[in-house]
Motif scaffolding. Sequence first.
Motif, mmCIF file in Angstrom:
data_model
loop_
_atom_site.group_PDB
_atom_site.id
_atom_site.type_symbol
_atom_site.label_atom_id
_atom_site.label_comp_id
_atom_site.label_asym_id
_atom_site.label_seq_id
_atom_site.Cartn_x
_atom_site.Cartn_y
_atom_site.Cartn_z
ATOM 1 N N MET A 1 0.829 -1.204 0.000
ATOM 2 C CA MET A 1 0.000 0.000 0.000
ATOM 3 C C MET A 1 0.867 1.259 0.000
ATOM 4 S SD MET A 1 -3.351 -0.857 2.301
ATOM 5 C CE MET A 1 -2.644 -1.865 3.586
ATOM 6 N N HIS A 2 1.972 1.208 0.720
ATOM 7 C CA HIS A 2 2.893 2.361 0.740
ATOM 8 C C HIS A 2 3.475 2.590 -0.652
ATOM 9 C CE1 HIS A 2 6.046 5.112 1.945
ATOM 10 N NE2 HIS A 2 6.951 4.280 1.437
ATOM 11 N N LEU A 3 3.911 1.520 -1.289
ATOM 12 C CA LEU A 3 4.498 1.644 -2.634
ATOM 13 C C LEU A 3 3.457 2.154 -3.642
ATOM 14 C CD1 LEU A 3 6.741 -1.558 -2.771
ATOM 15 C CD2 LEU A 3 7.480 0.820 -2.513
ATOM 16 N N ALA A 4 2.234 1.656 -3.527
ATOM 17 C CA ALA A 4 1.178 2.122 -4.426
ATOM 18 C C ALA A 4 0.918 3.611 -4.204
ATOM 19 C CB ALA A 4 -0.104 1.320 -4.203
ATOM 20 N N SER A 5 0.880 4.035 -2.947
ATOM 21 C CA SER A 5 0.648 5.443 -2.628
ATOM 22 C C SER A 5 1.772 6.315 -3.160
ATOM 23 C CB SER A 5 0.513 5.639 -1.120
ATOM 24 O OG SER A 5 -0.600 4.944 -0.618
ATOM 25 N N GLN A 6 2.990 5.851 -3.038
ATOM 26 C CA GLN A 6 4.133 6.605 -3.548
ATOM 27 C C GLN A 6 4.068 6.722 -5.067
ATOM 28 O OE1 GLN A 6 6.613 8.275 -1.844
ATOM 29 N NE2 GLN A 6 5.193 7.888 -0.179
ATOM 30 N N GLU A 7 3.660 5.649 -5.721
ATOM 31 C CA GLU A 7 3.533 5.665 -7.182
ATOM 32 C C GLU A 7 2.435 6.646 -7.604
ATOM 33 O OE1 GLU A 7 2.148 2.574 -10.632
ATOM 34 O OE2 GLU A 7 3.428 1.786 -9.032
ATOM 35 N N TRP A 8 1.314 6.631 -6.890
ATOM 36 C CA TRP A 8 0.222 7.565 -7.195
ATOM 37 C C TRP A 8 0.687 9.000 -7.029
ATOM 38 C CZ3 TRP A 8 -3.678 4.831 -3.462
ATOM 39 C CH2 TRP A 8 -4.109 3.649 -4.038
ATOM 40 N N LEU A 9 1.387 9.254 -5.926
ATOM 41 C CA LEU A 9 1.872 10.618 -5.674
ATOM 42 C C LEU A 9 2.794 11.081 -6.784
ATOM 43 C CD1 LEU A 9 2.666 11.105 -1.879
ATOM 44 C CD2 LEU A 9 1.216 12.487 -3.328
ATOM 45 N N SER A 10 3.691 10.209 -7.189
ATOM 46 C CA SER A 10 4.631 10.547 -8.253
ATOM 47 C C SER A 10 3.887 10.882 -9.540
ATOM 48 C CB SER A 10 5.588 9.377 -8.484
ATOM 49 O OG SER A 10 6.433 9.634 -9.564
ATOM 50 N N GLU A 11 2.915 10.057 -9.890
ATOM 51 C CA GLU A 11 2.166 10.272 -11.122
ATOM 52 C C GLU A 11 1.341 11.563 -11.047
ATOM 53 O OE1 GLU A 11 -0.314 7.539 -14.265
ATOM 54 O OE2 GLU A 11 0.337 6.692 -12.358
ATOM 55 N N LEU A 12 0.717 11.807 -9.905
ATOM 56 C CA LEU A 12 -0.107 13.004 -9.755
ATOM 57 C C LEU A 12 0.746 14.275 -9.717
ATOM 58 C CD1 LEU A 12 -2.799 11.741 -7.232
ATOM 59 C CD2 LEU A 12 -3.045 12.083 -9.691
ATOM 60 N N LYS A 13 1.937 14.197 -9.161
ATOM 61 C CA LYS A 13 2.831 15.361 -9.171
ATOM 62 C C LYS A 13 3.295 15.659 -10.600
ATOM 63 C CE LYS A 13 4.431 15.174 -4.415
ATOM 64 N NZ LYS A 13 5.561 14.909 -3.526
ATOM 65 N N PHE A 14 3.519 14.622 -11.390
ATOM 66 C CA PHE A 14 3.871 14.815 -12.793
ATOM 67 C C PHE A 14 2.708 15.477 -13.535
ATOM 68 C CE2 PHE A 14 4.053 13.442 -17.236
ATOM 69 C CZ PHE A 14 5.297 13.917 -17.580
ATOM 70 N N ILE A 15 1.495 15.014 -13.260
ATOM 71 C CA ILE A 15 0.311 15.601 -13.880
ATOM 72 C C ILE A 15 0.174 17.058 -13.452
ATOM 73 C CG2 ILE A 15 -2.223 15.534 -13.876
ATOM 74 C CD1 ILE A 15 -1.980 12.454 -13.907
ATOM 75 N N LYS A 16 0.538 17.362 -12.219
ATOM 76 C CA LYS A 16 0.492 18.750 -11.746
ATOM 77 C C LYS A 16 1.413 19.626 -12.601
ATOM 78 C CE LYS A 16 0.712 21.375 -7.474
ATOM 79 N NZ LYS A 16 0.844 21.305 -6.021
ATOM 80 N N ASP A 17 2.595 19.109 -12.926
ATOM 81 C CA ASP A 17 3.510 19.832 -13.808
ATOM 82 C C ASP A 17 2.928 19.958 -15.216
ATOM 83 O OD1 ASP A 17 5.369 20.209 -11.807
ATOM 84 O OD2 ASP A 17 6.606 18.491 -12.373
ATOM 85 N N GLU A 18 2.262 18.908 -15.685
ATOM 86 C CA GLU A 18 1.627 18.981 -17.003
ATOM 87 C C GLU A 18 0.525 20.031 -17.020
ATOM 88 O OE1 GLU A 18 0.422 14.943 -18.026
ATOM 89 O OE2 GLU A 18 2.086 14.844 -19.427
ATOM 90 N N HIS A 19 -0.198 20.175 -15.924
ATOM 91 C CA HIS A 19 -1.234 21.213 -15.851
ATOM 92 C C HIS A 19 -0.611 22.598 -16.018
ATOM 93 C CE1 HIS A 19 -4.122 18.296 -13.804
ATOM 94 N NE2 HIS A 19 -4.771 18.766 -14.844
#
Length: 149
Positions: free
Chosen positions: A19-37
């Motif tokens: 669950m920790h690894l999944a959460s870290q992966e989600w955070l990474s992907e969402l932070k990248f999307i934040k940069d794309e925004h």
Amino acid sequence: MKTIQTQVRYVEWLSPKDMHLASQEWLSELKFIKDEHLFFEDLITTFTSQLIESGKFSENKEIIDAVNRSQKRNNLLIEAIKVHENDLQIMVDGIDQLDEEKAYTKEHSGLMIAIADFLKEYKSLKTQLFSIIKKIKKEDKQKHLIDKK
């Protein structure tokens, strides 16, 4: 005899580490999307005049509004995941708190579904935005070629 329909749900057991690894992966992907925004905002700013002058102003406005809604939802998901990550302590503290652990696992499943839905919508939005910008670039190129002749 009546048949009763039941819904079978298979719930994969996830360890706290998973669950920790999944959460870290989600955070990474969402932070990248934040940069794309941020990139999308710059793109929209660059092509504002073409977006306004084109005959599809209402459609373009809807896409721009969708980008803004996507950005807000992305920020909310990032915050939710950060809180979720901080609550991971419940799973690894060595104390049996079955109700809290069950609630945490349920929250994790809910986040998993919410993020999958968000990513699906985001991909569609991104495709639509790039399609509009691509069309504007083609029209500009054609106008430029006509003006040269």
